[in-house]
Write an enzyme that holds these catalytic residues in place. Structure first.
Site, short mmCIF file in Angstrom:
data_model
loop_
_atom_site.label_atom_id
_atom_site.label_comp_id
_atom_site.label_asym_id
_atom_site.label_seq_id
_atom_site.Cartn_x
_atom_site.Cartn_y
_atom_site.Cartn_z
N ASP A 127 -56.19 -8.60 69.09
CA ASP A 127 -56.19 -7.16 68.85
C ASP A 127 -56.99 -6.41 69.91
O ASP A 127 -57.45 -5.30 69.66
CB ASP A 127 -56.73 -6.84 67.45
CG ASP A 127 -58.08 -7.51 67.20
OD1 ASP A 127 -58.81 -7.77 68.17
OD2 ASP A 127 -58.40 -7.77 66.03
N LYS B 170 -75.42 -5.24 71.13
CA LYS B 170 -75.31 -3.82 70.78
C LYS B 170 -76.65 -3.08 70.91
O LYS B 170 -77.20 -2.59 69.92
CB LYS B 170 -74.76 -3.69 69.35
CG LYS B 170 -73.35 -4.24 69.20
CD LYS B 170 -72.81 -4.08 67.81
CE LYS B 170 -71.41 -4.66 67.69
NZ LYS B 170 -70.85 -4.58 66.33
N ASP C 137 -61.50 -3.08 73.24
CA ASP C 137 -61.45 -3.64 71.90
C ASP C 137 -60.89 -2.58 70.96
O ASP C 137 -61.43 -1.48 70.86
CB ASP C 137 -62.86 -4.06 71.46
CG ASP C 137 -62.90 -4.53 70.03
OD1 ASP C 137 -61.93 -5.16 69.59
OD2 ASP C 137 -63.90 -4.25 69.33
#
Length: 339
Positions: free
Chosen positions: A107, A158, A217
């Site tokens: 994906d 992150k 993404d």
């Protein structure tokens, strides 16, 4: 060469676009996202593919079958429970056998030359080689700090701006040596959170390879719309579906504006427009008259209808599928807002 596609996620954040379909089947210019991944693998020399599945596995298997119509050989391994990214790959170890193999998400949108990643992996004798992408706004991603030889010295997950010391993002595309599978414990295990930090601590040779080309993404509706716009503008190189290769149809005209026009009913038009505005903000949309977004090959206009409780989506281009996707997304968002 062999590749494993990770295609088992629920895709909860992307539900306004996917509905109940698995995330790898979200349409992009008339084709499921995972078709482009299979195309990219085939064109890079990876013709033996195993898909690791979980959510609505039957829908993906029915679409791709044995892979022959896509020029590859397809196999499948189905998880009965979530195993994490590394656990999913370990579940495919009988497919992998004794050779280096590539791992990629079903994906994510990318047009990397993946054979170069395999070549770099073999040249350096790496245990793992991670495809890295240069990102100017890397806060949502895991970062990899490399030395002058490309060896990974640290991972930063992150980070906030004070901890950003590199622009190299971990894309989730890896070449892995089969011996690494033996280091994956039983149960739930993720590459980024569990396995890679453990291998790094043990001194295993982990390398990063900066890749040229496009990568994104597709985790949220905002990412999806950005990817659609980039594909229409030619920033993402891919072969679109048949509907997008035909000559442009004659424009359809209604009382307000020409183009391909779709309406989706909702109760709170202003609130829905606010949600869509947030999604379109980073795409550079103009908000003087509803939401207007222009690219090389299209002009998109989203506005609340003046005559009924609806949001109108008009596209001046041959890309009616994009308008339909936006309309379906708007309906999903409206349902959630009005619950």
């Amino acid at each position: 060469m062999k590749a494993v596609i990770l295609a088992g996620g629920l895709g909860t954040r992307l539900r306004p676009v996917t509905g109940e379909h698995p995330k790898p089947m979200v349409p992009l210019l008339g084709r499921p996202m995972m078709e482009y991944i299979v195309d990219r693998l085939r064109d890079s020399g990876f013709t033996q593919i195993c898909a690791a599945l979980h959510y609505r596995a039957g829908e993906i298997m029915a679409h791709f079958g044995d892979g022959r119509r896509f020029g590859v050989s397809m196999e499948y391994r189905i998880e009965t429970e979530n195993l994490g990214t590394a656990g999913s790959v370990k579940n495919c170890r009988d497919f992998v056998g004794g050779e280096d193999f590539l791992i990629i998400s079903g994906d994510a949108a990318c047009d990397f030359a993946l054979e170069k990643l395999m070549r770099a992996h073999r040249d350096k004798g790496a245990a793992v080689t991670i495809a890295l992408s240069e990102e100017s706004l890397p806060l949502r991603y895991g970062l990899a700090v490399t030395d002058g030889e490309g060896r990974i010295r640290s991972f930063i997950e992150k980070p906030e701006w004070p901890r950003v010391v590199t622009d190299l993002v971990n894309t989730g595309i890896y070449v892995v040596s089969p011996s690494v599978l033996e280091r994956i414990p039983e149960g739930v295990c993720d590459f980024g959170k569990d396995l890679f930090p453990m291998l790094l601590k043990e001194g295993a040779p982990l390398y990063g390879q900066v890749m040229e080309g496009y990568w994104r993404d597709i985790g949220t509706p905002q990412d999806y719309y950005r990817c659609c716009a980039d594909a229409l503008d030619g920033k993402l190189r891919l072969t679109p579906g048949e509907a997008f290769r035909r000559p442009a149809p004659e424009p359809v005209t209604d009382s307000e504006e020409e183009g391909v026009v779709l309406c989706c009913g909702c109760v709170d038009r202003a609130r829905l427009m606010g949600t869509l505005s947030e999604l379109m903000l980073e795409l550079g949309a103009d908000y003087g008259d509803g939401i207007r977004l222009s690219g090389k090959n299209y002009e998109l206009h989203i506005s609340p209808s003046a005559v009924n409780s609806a949001v109108r989506i008009a596209v001046k281009s041959p890309d009616a599928e994009l308008a339909k996707a936006l309309c379906l997304s708007a309906k999903e968002v409206a349902e959630k807002l009005n619950m």
